[in-house]
Enzyme design. Structure first.
Site: not given
Length: 317
Positions: A109, A188, A221-222, A225, A227
């Site tokens: 995606r 995000k 998620h490391g 950035h 979420r």
């Protein structure tokens, strides 16, 4: 998610590799083929339509028996595959690197969103090939740089200040691997630049999140950035993050897991990821997600987390 080997194959030229995108007919041929177990991890020669992906990746494609895979017969698949090849062909990949590169699992995606940015004549990626390739190399894990606002996957911008940009993700409209749950809503947050951020910018973002997005958890998620997700999907994200972290450690793709700013991240998620980095099991780490945490002292004077019911945002209801 899918391995890069689902999109392209390597062709040796001199002492480095050139990458060539698959066509949909070759993939379709591979999906119908009977292949010996010992050859499941080898690229498949369709004879008529050229090289196809290794049969071990059959489940990555949408078929009558598997609706969870990519819609590989769409024009978007071709666009994503070509974009990946352009990025890989812009760097030097040697024989010692090629297997590691092709086994890397990437976000399908994210890559479709980069194609959409590339095709939007109002977007900076439409005008700069260099920046586009940089964005793709970051997306496929071939760059150590983080995804900043300029190289982000994109979406609909819902908030921006001097340091941050918040995007509403548009996966419901995708062609290659759309999210079918019409209630899906996720955001995000990217850094505008990879540099120290002033307290005032952090305070502005935290105020926006607490006021407008108080039904969501801020996680990471490391990868540099943030979420912003529904609390109901936290456990699912935790499973994915833990599995990716362990797989990377096992395969030697060790990248530093960026915990980001503790003032922004949901307290329980910060505890979960810190525990994961310490080497604890998934069960031990996940317990921290559902544990009542001691409320930390508010780092921003005058910014209250308390809201009366008529003041609470209805985003996400």
């Amino acid at each position: 998610m899918a391995e890069l080997a689902c999109f392209c194959y390597p062709h040796l030229e001199n002492d480095s590799y050139k990458f060539i995108p698959f066509n949909s007919l070759a993939i379709k041929c591979m999906l119908t083929a009977k292949v010996d177990k010992k050859d499941q991890d080898k690229f498949y020669n369709s004879i008529i339509y050229g090289i196809a992906p290794p049969p071990q990746f059959k489940k990555r494609y949408n078929t009558n028996d598997n609706s969870r895979g990519m819609n590989y017969e769409t024009s978007m698949f071709n666009k994503v595959a070509i974009l990946i090849c352009e990025a890989l062909n812009s760097i030097r990949v040697t024989q010692s690197d090629v297997a590691n590169v092709l086994s890397r699992v990437v976000s399908v995606r994210h890559l479709e969103n980069l194609v959409l940015r590339k095709e939007n004549h109002q977007d900076v990626l439409f005008h700069s090939k260099e920046l586009l390739l940089k964005a793709v190399l970051i997306a496929i894990g071939q760059s150590k740089e983080i995804e900043t606002t300029a190289t982000a996957e994109g979406g609909e911008i819902v908030f921006q200040n001097a340091a941050f940009t918040m995007w509403k993700l548009t996966y419901l409209d995708h062609k290659l691997m759309p999210i079918l749950d019409q209630n899906f809503i996720e955001y995000k947050i990217t850094l505008n630049e990879d540099k120290p951020i002033s307290d005032i910018c952090v305070k502005e973002l935290v105020a926006e999140l607490r006021w407008q997005y108080n039904r969501f958890a801020v996680i990471t998620h490391g990868k540099g950035h943030y979420r912003v997700i529904k609390y109901s999907s936290v456990a699912n994200h935790a499973d994915r993050v833990f599995a990716t972290y362990k797989n990377n450690a096992k395969s030697g793709n060790v990248t530093d897991f960026n915990l980001l700013d503790q003032r922004i991240i949901w307290q329980n998620w910060y505890a979960f990821t810190s525990s994961m980095k310490q080497g604890n099991t998934l069960d031990v780490c996940k317990k921290l997600l559902f544990q009542k945490m001691k409320q930390e002292k508010n780092p921003f004077k005058g910014l209250s987390t308390d809201r009366k019911m008529d003041e609470v945002s209805h985003v996400g209801i």
